[in-house]
Scaffold this active site. Structure first.
Site, PDB file in Angstrom:
ATOM      1  N   LYS A  13       0.577  -1.401  -0.152  1.00 10.45           N
ATOM      2  CA  LYS A  13      -0.397  -0.128   0.186  1.00 10.45           C
ATOM      3  C   LYS A  13       0.926   0.959  -0.081  1.00 10.45           C
ATOM      4  O   LYS A  13       0.233   1.965  -1.066  1.00 10.45           O
ATOM      5  CB  LYS A  13      -0.650   0.424   1.155  1.00 10.45           C
ATOM      6  N   ARG A  88      -9.635   0.790   8.899  1.00  4.95           N
ATOM      7  CA  ARG A  88      -9.496  -0.335   8.796  1.00  4.95           C
ATOM      8  C   ARG A  88      -9.538  -1.301   9.774  1.00  4.95           C
ATOM      9  O   ARG A  88     -10.114  -2.096  11.001  1.00  4.95           O
ATOM     10  CB  ARG A  88      -7.710  -0.096   9.896  1.00  4.95           C
ATOM     11  N   ARG A 127      12.013  -6.325   5.258  1.00  2.00           N
ATOM     12  CA  ARG A 127      12.661  -4.623   5.198  1.00  2.00           C
ATOM     13  C   ARG A 127      13.177  -4.257   6.017  1.00  2.00           C
ATOM     14  O   ARG A 127      13.343  -5.063   6.992  1.00  2.00           O
ATOM     15  CB  ARG A 127      11.211  -3.942   5.301  1.00  2.00           C
ATOM     16  N   ARG A 160      11.991  -1.658  10.734  1.00  2.00           N
ATOM     17  CA  ARG A 160      10.756  -1.421  11.798  1.00  2.00           C
ATOM     18  C   ARG A 160      10.573  -2.201  13.271  1.00  2.00           C
ATOM     19  O   ARG A 160      10.726  -3.043  13.176  1.00  2.00           O
ATOM     20  CB  ARG A 160       9.576  -1.330  11.272  1.00  2.00           C
ATOM     21  N   ARG A 171      -0.200  -8.067  13.840  1.00  2.00           N
ATOM     22  CA  ARG A 171      -0.868  -7.180  12.567  1.00  2.00           C
ATOM     23  C   ARG A 171      -1.624  -8.164  11.230  1.00  2.00           C
ATOM     24  O   ARG A 171      -2.705  -7.604  11.374  1.00  2.00           O
ATOM     25  CB  ARG A 171       0.487  -6.834  11.938  1.00  2.00           C
TER      26      ARG A 171
END
Ligand code: AP5
Ligand code: MG
Length: 217
Positions: A13, A88, A127, A160, A171
């Site tokens: 996204k 969300r 990431r 992160r 998540r």
């Protein structure tokens, strides 16, 4: 153009919203980025959000709804915007719809980026982000030339906080339980389109541009 980019954590996204924003000259509005910035600055919003984010839970609706109601009134959103990571929950979607009604604007389209579990796991665990300039790398897809060093500014790369495996699991569970039901909500509103999220970044962008063109946007 007023769009929502929808999908699970790691779907792409943020990556696609940035590119779409550049192409169409409209802002990317990411609740995750706004909250991370608040944490960095140590504001009251950041202090409230951090605990939720670190464990992969959703920040309370009243907090994120307040952020979005304010942000959409900014001048740069008058021409349009790309929502990334909001809404969300059903309550957030309903609040968005009310906020847009008050602004006499309408949502054009919700693009769901569809992606399989194995792929998004790789994207999230791989990431790495520059601690200084924020440039993003991925150890599987976009390796830095030197391990853990940013190609752009030479600073260190970090993960992160919510990209730890246990937090990713949470998540994804929260997405299934609280966010995925929004697909039905936007399907009923006749706004939902789906883009396959597999493939490299430019090929996913092409699929999204095609959907927008097919819908006269
Ligand atoms: P948020 O920041 O929104 O994170 P997220 O959606 O959980 O996850 P990502 O940002 O990782 O996913 P993405 O789909 O943007 O993928 P990206 O482009 O980054 O939210 C974080 C937290 O904030 C939440 O858990 C919650 O606590 C809170 N929060 C935020 N909004 C909220 C709300 N509305 N309500 C309540 N709480 C809220 O890509 C991921 C990686 O994959 C990157 O490394 C990227 O380079 C790579 N990649 C992307 N596309 C490709 C591709 N095609 N091929 C290869 N690699 C790719
Ligand atoms: Mg994101």
């Amino acid at each position: 153009m007023r769009l929502i980019l929808f999908g699970p954590p790691g779907a792409g996204k943020g990556t696609q919203a940035k590119l779409l924003g550049q192409r169409y000259g409209i802002p990317q509005v990411s609740t995750g980025d706004i909250l991370r910035e608040a944490i960095k600055k140590g504001t009251p919003l950041g202090l409230e959000a951090k605990g939720y984010m670190d464990r992969g839970a959703l920040v309370p609706d009243r907090v994120v709804i307040g952020i979005i109601e304010e942000r959409l009134q900014d001048r740069d959103c008058a021409k349009g915007f790309i929502l990334d990571g909001f809404p969300r929950t059903i309550a957030q979607a309903e609040a968005l719809s009310l906020a847009l009604k008050r602004l006499r604007r309408d949502l054009d389209c919700v693009i769901n980026i569809n992606i399989d579990h194995e792929e998004l796991w790789k994207r999230l665990t791989g990431r790495r982000v520059c601690c200084k300039c924020g440039e993003e790398f991925n150890i599987y897809y976009k390796k830095p030339s030197q391990d853990n060093i940013c190609d752009k500014c030479g600073s260190g790369l970090i993960q992160r906080d919510d990209d730890q495996e246990a937090t990713i699991e949470n998540r994804l569970r929260v997405y299934k339980e609280q966010t995925e039901p929004l697909l039905g909500y936007y399907q009923k509103e006749n706004k939902l389109k789906t883009a396959a999220g597999q493939g490299d970044i430019p090929s996913v962008s092409q699929k999204i541009y095609q959907i927008l063109e097919e819908n006269g946007l």
